[in-house]
Write a protein that holds these residues in place. Sequence first.
Motif, PDB file in Angstrom:
ATOM      1  N   SER A   1       0.851  -1.167   0.000  1.00 22.59           N
ATOM      2  CA  SER A   1       0.000   0.000   0.000  1.00 22.59           C
ATOM      3  C   SER A   1       0.896   1.229   0.000  1.00 22.59           C
ATOM      4  N   PRO A   2       0.462   2.411  -0.416  1.00 22.24           N
ATOM      5  CA  PRO A   2      -0.863   2.676  -0.971  1.00 22.24           C
ATOM      6  C   PRO A   2      -0.997   2.192  -2.414  1.00 22.24           C
TER       7      PRO A   2
ATOM      8  N   SER B   1      15.199  19.660   3.748  1.00 22.59           N
ATOM      9  CA  SER B   1      13.834  19.183   3.538  1.00 22.59           C
ATOM     10  C   SER B   1      12.945  19.414   4.752  1.00 22.59           C
TER      11      SER B   1
ATOM     12  N   ARG C   1      15.177  18.614  12.694  1.00 21.78           N
ATOM     13  CA  ARG C   1      14.101  17.631  12.520  1.00 21.78           C
ATOM     14  C   ARG C   1      12.839  18.134  13.190  1.00 21.78           C
ATOM     15  N   PRO C   2      11.693  17.946  12.530  1.00 19.92           N
ATOM     16  CA  PRO C   2      10.448  18.421  13.143  1.00 19.92           C
ATOM     17  C   PRO C   2      10.132  17.643  14.418  1.00 19.92           C
ATOM     18  N   ARG C   3       9.325  18.257  15.248  1.00 23.50           N
ATOM     19  CA  ARG C   3       8.854  17.547  16.441  1.00 23.50           C
ATOM     20  C   ARG C   3       7.948  16.406  15.993  1.00 23.50           C
ATOM     21  N   ILE C   4       8.157  15.242  16.576  1.00 24.76           N
ATOM     22  CA  ILE C   4       7.345  14.085  16.222  1.00 24.76           C
ATOM     23  C   ILE C   4       6.062  14.110  17.043  1.00 24.76           C
ATOM     24  N   PHE C   5       4.953  13.771  16.392  1.00 22.73           N
ATOM     25  CA  PHE C   5       3.645  13.727  17.038  1.00 22.73           C
ATOM     26  C   PHE C   5       3.725  12.866  18.311  1.00 22.73           C
TER      27      PHE C   5
ATOM     28  N   GLY D   1      11.218  16.665  -0.506  1.00 28.31           N
ATOM     29  CA  GLY D   1      10.659  16.978   0.799  1.00 28.31           C
ATOM     30  C   GLY D   1       9.142  16.947   0.850  1.00 28.31           C
TER      31      GLY D   1
ATOM     32  N   VAL E   1       8.028  14.963   3.741  1.00 26.49           N
ATOM     33  CA  VAL E   1       8.207  15.606   5.052  1.00 26.49           C
ATOM     34  C   VAL E   1       7.014  16.516   5.345  1.00 26.49           C
ATOM     35  N   ASP E   2       6.591  17.267   4.316  1.00 27.88           N
ATOM     36  CA  ASP E   2       5.452  18.160   4.529  1.00 27.88           C
ATOM     37  C   ASP E   2       4.161  17.373   4.722  1.00 27.88           C
TER      38      ASP E   2
ATOM     39  N   ILE F   1       2.740  12.821  11.171  1.00 26.49           N
ATOM     40  CA  ILE F   1       3.402  12.567  12.452  1.00 26.49           C
ATOM     41  C   ILE F   1       4.634  13.453  12.611  1.00 26.49           C
ATOM     42  N   GLY F   2       5.073  14.092  11.507  1.00 28.09           N
ATOM     43  CA  GLY F   2       6.255  14.943  11.595  1.00 28.09           C
ATOM     44  C   GLY F   2       7.544  14.165  11.431  1.00 28.09           C
ATOM     45  N   LEU F   3       7.493  13.090  10.653  1.00 30.64           N
ATOM     46  CA  LEU F   3       8.710  12.304  10.438  1.00 30.64           C
ATOM     47  C   LEU F   3       9.408  12.762   9.164  1.00 30.64           C
ATOM     48  N   LEU F   4      10.605  12.202   8.932  1.00 30.22           N
ATOM     49  CA  LEU F   4      11.359  12.477   7.713  1.00 30.22           C
ATOM     50  C   LEU F   4      11.415  11.183   6.900  1.00 30.22           C
TER      51      LEU F   4
ATOM     52  N   LEU G   1      11.968  10.447   3.867  1.00 30.25           N
ATOM     53  CA  LEU G   1      13.094  10.277   2.933  1.00 30.25           C
ATOM     54  C   LEU G   1      14.348   9.830   3.668  1.00 30.25           C
ATOM     55  N   GLU G   2      14.555  10.412   4.841  1.00 33.08           N
ATOM     56  CA  GLU G   2      15.738  10.084   5.635  1.00 33.08           C
ATOM     57  C   GLU G   2      15.631   8.657   6.186  1.00 33.08           C
TER      58      GLU G   2
ATOM     59  N   ILE H   1      15.081   7.478  14.385  1.00 37.02           N
ATOM     60  CA  ILE H   1      14.626   8.804  13.972  1.00 37.02           C
ATOM     61  C   ILE H   1      13.142   8.811  13.628  1.00 37.02           C
ATOM     62  N   GLY H   2      12.394   7.765  13.948  1.00 36.30           N
ATOM     63  CA  GLY H   2      10.956   7.900  13.792  1.00 36.30           C
ATOM     64  C   GLY H   2      10.196   6.692  13.300  1.00 36.30           C
TER      65      GLY H   2
ATOM     66  N   LYS I   1       9.636   4.044  14.682  1.00 34.94           N
ATOM     67  CA  LYS I   1       8.803   3.495  15.755  1.00 34.94           C
ATOM     68  C   LYS I   1       7.531   4.311  15.944  1.00 34.94           C
ATOM     69  N   ASP I   2       7.495   5.550  15.417  1.00 30.73           N
ATOM     70  CA  ASP I   2       6.291   6.370  15.545  1.00 30.73           C
ATOM     71  C   ASP I   2       5.431   6.355  14.278  1.00 30.73           C
TER      72      ASP I   2
ATOM     73  N   GLY J   1       0.782   5.811   4.674  1.00 22.61           N
ATOM     74  CA  GLY J   1       1.071   5.791   3.239  1.00 22.61           C
ATOM     75  C   GLY J   1       0.981   7.134   2.553  1.00 22.61           C
TER      76      GLY J   1
END
Lengths: 357, 526
Positions: free
Chosen positions: A7-8, A288, A336-340, B393, B396-397, B401-404, B406-407, B423-424, B426-427, B432
Amino acid sequence: MSTIFSSPHAHGARSVSATMLLVMVALLPATLNGFWRFGWPAIFLWLVTILACLLAEAISLKLADRPVRPALGDGSAILTGWLLALTLPPWAPWWIGAIGGAFAIIVCKQAFGGLGQNLFNPAMAARVVLLISFPVEMTQWVAPHPINADIAPDALAALAITFGAGLPDGMASATVLDHVKAEAARGIGITEALGGQFEPIASSVGDRAGSLGETGAVLLAAGGLFLIFKRVIGARIPVAFLLGVAVPAAFAHFLAPESYLPPLAHLLTGGVMLGAFFIATDYVTSPSTPLGQWLFGIGCGLLTWIIRTWGAYPEGVAFAILLMNAATPLIDHYTRPRIFGRQRDGRALVPAAGKER
Amino acid sequence: MPNTCTPNPSSAAPDTSVLTRLQRLFKRWGAHPDARKHPAADTTITPLPLPPRLILPLTQHIGAAARPIVAAGERVLRGQMLAEAQGNVSAPIHAPTSGTILGIGDVPIPHPSGLTAPAILLEPDGLDEAIAFCGVDPDTLDPDEISKRVSAAGVVGMGGATFPAAVKLGLGRHSPIPTLILNGGECEPYLSCDDRLMRERADEVVSGARIILHAIRGSEALIGIESNKPEAIAAMRAAATAWPEIRVVPVPSRYPMGSEKQLIAWLTGREVPSGGRSADIGVVVQNVGTAAAIHRAIRLGEPLTRRIVTVAGGAIHTPRNLEVCIGTPISALIEYCGGLNEEPARLVMGGPMMGMAVRSLDIPVIKGSGGVLALTGAETSEPDAAATCIRCGSCVDACPIGLLPLEMAARIRGGDLQGSNDIGLKDCIGCGTCSFVCPSRIPLVQYFNHARGELAARDRSKLKNDAIRELVEARNERMEREAREKTEAAARRKAERERAKAEAAAKAAAEKAAREAQAAEERSHA
C-alpha cells in the motif's frame, strides 16, 4: 500478479519530469526577455549550454553503464543547462557555456551519483568555477538592445560573436553592482553612483546590463510565484532568501545611506530573484525540514548581502548558495520536526489526562 | 474535486485554542487523494444473498486466534458461537446463518503474501434459523456487564484495525474516561460504507455511542465526520438532537484525518503520547460501524456476523454498498455487482491507501473488511520503476506525524535499520501519505514494513539467542557441578574406603594384638 504490492494503491504526485517541465515554463518569460534584450548571441549561448549538459549527461551515463534514456527524459539536465545559461554574460563565447555545462553535469552531478545525490547545485558550482577560471569572459557585460534594433547583431553576426571573435570592442557595459563597487573604490557615494544607473522600474523588467536571464527580476518573481502556486516549490526558501537580503540591507542603508545600497537595488539587481526562486529552491541541495528551509533561505540571503557589501566580488548569490548547500546536511540533521506525541527533544509526551480526571 | 477543505476553523475545531488553530494554518500535513466515492456512495445498502459456502477464519481480529468449539458435520444456528475467544485480547466467532459445519481447514485469508490460515467452513442450509437473542436495556446494565456482552458478541473495530471493542470499553473500569470519539472520518478514497451507515442507520450509531459512553462512564461524545459527507452529517445531527452530550463535528476532508491520533488531535487539541494509548489522555475512539455493532449486541443481543462492504473501483461494473455475511468470498460480492469490466491491475481489501492487495477471489470478507476494490491500471497509476529520491521533501510536509520519510528510507536502504527506527520508524503509523505524494513513486511504506519486520525478527532471534545462551550456561554450570560432585563423591568414597581399610587394618591389628596378648596370656598360664 507474482510480486507483493505494498500500500498505498494510489498515487497523487506529479512525476519528476512534469515538475521539471513546470520549472521550465516558469523560466520562460525571463528567458524570452533575455533573448529579446540581448539578441541572437544570447540564444546561441543558451542552446550551446543546454546541449553541452545533455551531451555530458549522456556520456556520463554511458560510462557508468546506466540507462541513458530515462535519465535524459526527466529533464533535469536540460534544466541545469538552462539555469546556468541564464547566469552567464549573454555575449560570452560558446566554450564558456560548453565548459560550464560539462562541468556542471560531470563533476557536480554525475560524479556524486546522478540526480538526487549531489551536494552542490550544479549550475551555481559551474558558474563559480567559470567566474574564477575565466574572469575576463565572465565579466564582459553588454548593454541591452532589442533583438530587432539596428545596432543589434543579426543571426549571422551573432554566430561570429558566440563562436568567434567574442564581444566587439566598444560594446562593453557594466552591471549596476559592478558599477557601484567600482565607484565605491574611487570613494564615490551610493547616491551619486546609482544616479542614472538604477531605475527600479526599468531595471526590474531587464532594461540594463547583466546576465542573460537575471535582469528581468519581475518576470523571474512572477515565474517563482507561479511555481509556488502550482506547489512545485514551497514559499519558505524564497521568502526567507528575500528577507535575508532585504532586512540587513534596509537596516544598513537606513544607518548609512551613502555607504550601503538600498534594499530595492539589492533585490532587483544581480541574481537575487533567480537565486531565491529557482536555484536555492533546488530540491536536492536544500534542506527538507520546514525550519531548515527557513534557516537555509535566510543564510543564502544574508551571505549574499555580506559578500556584495564587503566581499571582493560585486555579486554574491552563487557563493552564498554554495556555502549554504554545504551546510544543508547539517541543517537537516539539527532541524528535525517535532514528532507527534513527543517533545522536541524526542521524549514521549507526558499524559495530560491526570489533571482532567 | 470533491474535496472541500473547511477553511473555517471555528466550526471544524471546537475544543482547540487559538494557538492550535494558527498552527494548523501553517502546518498542513496530509494529502488530498481523489475521493472517488461515487457512484458507490449514492447506492443504498443492499443485503447480499447467501453464498453456497462461508469461510470463517479464526483470526479476524488483533490478538489470539479463536478456538473452535464445533465439529465437522454439526448443524449450527445463526448467532451460535462457533469459536470462543482465547485470552483477554481475542474475539469469538459466530455463525452468520444456519447450516452444517463442513470442517476446519487452512484457506487463503486476507494477507499480502497470500498466506493460508485455519478457518471454519460453513454450508448454509437456506433456512436461516436463529438462536434466541435476548436484548436488554443498556441503562439497566452495569458498565462491566456491557463490556462482557460486547466481548461475547465478538465485536471488533470495524474501521479496519479489528481491535476487540470490549477491551477498550473495559478501560473505564478503574477510572472513568471522559471523552468518546466516534470515527466517521472515512478518509480513505472509494469507501462509503460508514457514510451509508450514518445516513441510513444514524439511530443505531447514536444508540451505540450512548451505550459506549455508559460503559466508559464518559461525559461527552464527539462524532467526527469529514466535511465531504454532508448528508451523513445532517442525518447524524438529526439523530443526536435529543442527546446534548453527543455532538456531531465536521472535520476537513484530508487524508489521514480518520487516523485515530489525528482525529483526536483535531477534535480535542491533545496528542496521544508516543507509545501511549488514547485512554492516557482521557479519550476512547470507536468507529461508527463498531458503535452500530455494539448497539445490536446490547439492545438486540445479536452477535457480529454481518458488515457493510463497499464494492468499488474502475474494474467493477456497478459499484455499490452491500451488507454481507462475514465469511462470504469476495467473488460473490463482485459477481453481485455485475462482475468485472476488465482484468483489474490490483484487487484490494480495504481502502486504496492502507488496504491490502490480495490475489485470489476466494478470500472471505472478515470483520474488518470495509471495502473490496478492483482497481484498473490507470487508478493505481502503477510506476514502471521507482525513480531515485530527488529530496523534494514532499513526504516531510505530508507526514501527519512529523517524520522524515526520505531520511528513514535512506537509512533503511543503507542497512541502518536501527538508525531508521531511532529517527521515527517506531512512531510511523503506516498511513502511506508519503508514498502517495512521492514524485519518484518510491514505495516508502514497503521500506518501513520491511524494516519493522526485520527489526522484529531480530528482536525475536535476539530473545531466542539469549534464551539459548542462558540454557547453555545453565547446562554448563550443571555439568560442572555434576562433575565436581562426582569427583567429590569419588574422593569421599575413596576416603571412606581408605578409612574403612585403615579401620579394618586397625581392627585386624587390634585383633592380632589381642590374639597375641591372649596367646601370650595362654602361654604365661601354660
